[in-house]
Scaffold this motif. Sequence first.
Motif, PDB file in Angstrom:
ATOM      1  N   ASN A 141       0.868  -1.186   0.000  1.00 38.79           N
ATOM      2  CA  ASN A 141       0.000   0.000   0.000  1.00 38.79           C
ATOM      3  C   ASN A 141       0.902   1.231   0.000  1.00 38.79           C
ATOM      4  OD1 ASN A 141       0.511   0.782   2.889  1.00 38.79           O
ATOM      5  ND2 ASN A 141      -0.575  -1.145   3.284  1.00 38.79           N
ATOM      6  N   TRP A 142       0.327   2.354  -0.338  1.00 37.84           N
ATOM      7  CA  TRP A 142       1.151   3.552  -0.512  1.00 37.84           C
ATOM      8  C   TRP A 142       1.581   4.161   0.814  1.00 37.84           C
ATOM      9  CZ3 TRP A 142       3.626   4.407  -4.739  1.00 37.84           C
ATOM     10  CH2 TRP A 142       3.135   3.886  -5.931  1.00 37.84           C
ATOM     11  N   ASN A 191      -2.864  -0.898   6.877  1.00 38.01           N
ATOM     12  CA  ASN A 191      -2.927   0.354   6.113  1.00 38.01           C
ATOM     13  C   ASN A 191      -3.301   1.530   7.024  1.00 38.01           C
ATOM     14  OD1 ASN A 191      -2.622   1.902   3.812  1.00 38.01           O
ATOM     15  ND2 ASN A 191      -4.718   1.600   3.109  1.00 38.01           N
TER      16      ASN A 191
END
Length: 326
Positions: A141-142, A191
């Motif tokens: 994930n970013w 996240n």
Amino acid sequence: MFVTAVDPRPAATTSYPAPRPTEPAPHEVAGPSVRDVIKAYVGLTKPRIIELLLVTTIPVMFLAAGGVPGLGVVAATLVGGILASGSANTINCVLDRDIDEQMRRTRRRPLPRHAVSPRSAMVFGIALGVLATLELGFFVNWLSSVLALVANLFYVFVYTMVLKRRTVQNIVWGGIAGCFPTLIGWTAVTNDLAWTPLVLFGVVFLWTPPHTWALAMRYREDYASVDVPMLPVVATPVATARQILVYSILMVITSLALWPVADTGFVYPLAAVVLGVVFLREAFALLARAHTGADGAALRPMRLFHFSNIYLALLFIAAAIDPLLH
């Protein structure tokens, strides 16, 4: 038909000049093998440091998942972590190559041996960083990707370029970069950030000075010769050992805070207490040896250094096992 002239002198009296040793032509000089080149580039990434960082990443993923995390996310996080850490370590090797050539502990690294050119190493390090950012962003994930990038930039620009050669607090604040795997392991699963990974961030933050200063006590002359102001270079063995003890006490207290924060079972707090007691015993013993006037190898600082690796590994393994039994 060829006619060969015959020397009329007796064979016994015939003399010939001794053959002169010949040097191989330039094209005959063997270059480095593919294996040597690969080994040199791998050496730039400092694999032992990568292993230590992974020890603090994977267990946090178990803690975040409350059990066994998905194999896919674990694999993707490992790949991204290896690439990111390898990038930072490689660029660090380029920037520190001048002092690495002079220090006993580092003179066999690839750049001091001229096994890789600085330009090639820099390109390699930047490429690893780009790959790490993209791999973590697309396959994990970013948020994890950004955290890894921040850790790399901090390690290169803040620690290596600013702190390391200028202040005795270099490893205290520079060590922040090595704490990010606890956050990345957590965010890879959730996240999101939470207090649990921040507590483990604090454990690694407080663990780094005793771990590094113990090593620096052993190689004090190395750091002094290149004007890197590590604490053992600018302070007496007693003062250094006292600081190691203070950070060790704070580290053990912080490690115990994970119990109520993460609501762990009995495995983690039991491990934290036992490992903490042994760590503090080593720290107290180091201070006692310093008070006797011992210096250098006689202080036996590597006892604490080696146990600090064991401590961190076992503490985080306990954190990973706890949710499986809780």
